[in-house]
Motif scaffolding. Structure first.
Motif: not given
Length: 511
Positions: A49-50, A76-77, A104-105, A190-195
């Motif tokens: 990802v970037s 995301g949706a 908000n994702t 284990g990092s934040a899922v959103g980004q």
């Protein structure tokens, strides 16, 4: 012979270096910066990802007058819907009113709930869709839309598989409040899922050459002869255009940043901070109501218990899921930290100053990578010992030590006699240094929204679908009932975002 080969190799390398050196010095700087950024992301486990903020979006001069499907909102949706529609051979477009995609994702941190997944099975975690269903229904106080909930849990594992198939792997599994099994899927590191999820989806959108326009504020959904047929979009706050389509998918998110909407249904929440990005203003709900769509649970607004107050920043449930505890300003535990969000929030609000501390050790910090971001933002208090941490927190050192000793014994005995906690107890809190983050409740999620069926078709007050109109994500109400379980929002946007893409494509192809 070897010398000759070496000479040829040197000449070839020299030629390549000359070619690579062509172009302006500024371009070289940009290329080098891009390489450095990429290396940093790879080091964080985000090879695929970037960052959304570094992305080049579709230029306005490529805008067309008509598309097969218009998707309103690039969270995301919306991006999931676009990818599924594209895979069905359709020509979708995404309009995002904010300057960057993600919505908000991007702010989600804990993970994505799913049951009976391949990653659970690989790790020996026994789970079932029925258990996921029952625990989510209990978390929502039995008020969830049962048809939506059944579809949700039964399609959760396939959503994890789909993400994995497009380079978004969520195989690090933890637990959130209200759940009895580890089913909260996170990035491998284990990092934040959103980004991670948002940037991964964006990368796929770009690879599929799906047009995505930012600063594109959809002001109205149009219809003709009883069917939705397009939108009116304001570009860069000045240039309005009407774009037609055979279907419109609304994925604009909730209304957590619209205090006028919130205060009308929940005046008791006035004055609370919000974790929502500023684009979450309920636009999609209002536009759908104008077309005859109806809403449900609009007064059901989730207040998250662990929000850093100065910057209104969510401290994800993963911190508690990996073993942290909550203590008052007196240094005492006061609640089962992994009870449902509404109950933990109520317990914090009963404290004298309506705030508390998350307390954890270096073990939790190593397992919950989101803490690295909290540390960079200046939220984390540290101490080499429990006594040193207590001094930094301003709480009684002897009491904090007693609290941690009692908790560590509870973990050892697998028996929390004080508050009955049974999850997030795999590791005690004994590995220094020790840390704390001061938190309090904040507006986090709006459970209410428009009514849909399991095909993601928006329905009117009679329960009939509005032709050509679909919706998914936080703009929709009913799934979560009166209380959302942590980890279910990311699952919702992927599961129902995909479904919206599939069903809107089927609708268009049938026209």
């Amino acid at each position: 012979m070897q010398k000759k080969a070496a000479t040829i190799l040197i000449l070839m390398l020299s030629f390549v270096l000359v070619i690579a050196g062509c172009g302006s010095g500024n371009q070289n700087k940009k290329d080098n910066q891009g390489q450095n950024d990429t290396k940093k992301e790879e080091a964080a486990g985000n090879e695929a990802v970037s960052g959304a903020s570094k992305t080049t979006y579709t230029p306005l001069d490529q805008l067309q007058d008509k598309y097969d499907i218009i998707i309103v909102g690039a969270g995301g949706a919306g991006m999931s819907a676009a990818l599924e529609a594209k895979s069905k051979g359709l020509n979708p477009v995404i309009f995002e009113k904010m300057p960057v995609a993600g919505g908000n994702t991007l702010k989600a941190s804990s993970g994505m709930n799913a049951s009976e997944t391949k990653f659970q099975k690989e790790q020996g975690i026994e789970d079932s869709n029925d258990l996921f269903y029952e625990e989510t229904l209990k978390g929502g106080h039995g008020t969830n839309n049962k048809e939506l909930l059944r579809f949700f849990v039964d399609n959760s594992a396939s959503a994890i598989d789909w993400l994995d198939s497009i380079g978004i792997r969520l195989n690090n599994i933890t637990i959130t409040g209200g759940m009895g099994e580890k089913r909260t899927h996170r990035p491998e590191d284990g990092s934040a899922v959103g980004q991670y999820v948002a940037n991964g989806l964006l990368k796929n959108v770009q690879e599929q050459e799906i047009p995505l326009f930012v600063n594109a504020n959809v002001k109205e959904i149009t219809e003709k002869d009883g069917k939705v047929n397009g939108v009116k979009v304001l570009f860069d706050e000045k240039d309005e255009k009407t774009i037609t389509a055979d279907a419109v998918v609304v994925t604009t998110g909730g209304y957590g940043s619209n205090m006028d909407m919130i205060s009308k249904v929940r005046p008791d929440l006035e004055g609370l901070v919000t974790t929502n990005q500023e684009g979450s203003t309920g636009d999609g709900i209002q536009m759908i109501e104008e077309l005859g769509g109806t809403t449900v649970d609009m007064d059901q607004i989730q207040v998250h218990p662990t929000v850093q107050q100065d910057k209104s920043y969510l401290i994800g449930e993963v911190v508690r899921g990996e073993g942290s505890i909550l203590v008052s300003n007196e240094g005492k535990r006061f609640v089962n930290e992994l009870d449902t969000r509404d109950k933990v929030t109520a317990a914090i609000n009963e404290l004298a100053d309506k705030s508390a501390y998350l307390v954890f050790d270096s073990g939790v910090k190593s397992r919950a990578k989101a803490i690295d971001q909290y540390e960079k933002m200046g939220f984390v208090i540290a101490g080499d010992s429990i006594e040193a941490l207590a001094q930094e927190m301003g709480v009684p050192a002897d009491q904090l030590k007693t609290t941690l000793d009692t908790w560590n014994n509870a973990v050892k005995d697998k028996n929390d006699a004080e508050f009955g906690r049974t999850t997030g107890m795999d590791n005690d809190l004994s590995k220094g240094p020790f840390y704390a983050i001061k938190i309090g409740p904040g507006i986090h999620y709006t459970m209410g929204g428009v009514k849909i069926n399991t095909n993601t078709e928006v329905v009117n007050k009679d329960g009939e679908p509005i032709p050509g109109l679909f919706a998914a994500g936080e703009v929709v109400g009913g799934l979560h009932g009166e209380n959302r379980i942590g980890g279910n929002s990311v699952a919702e946007i992927i599961i129902f975002g995909r479904q919206a893409g599939v069903k809107s494509a089927e609708y268009v192809q049938a026209q």
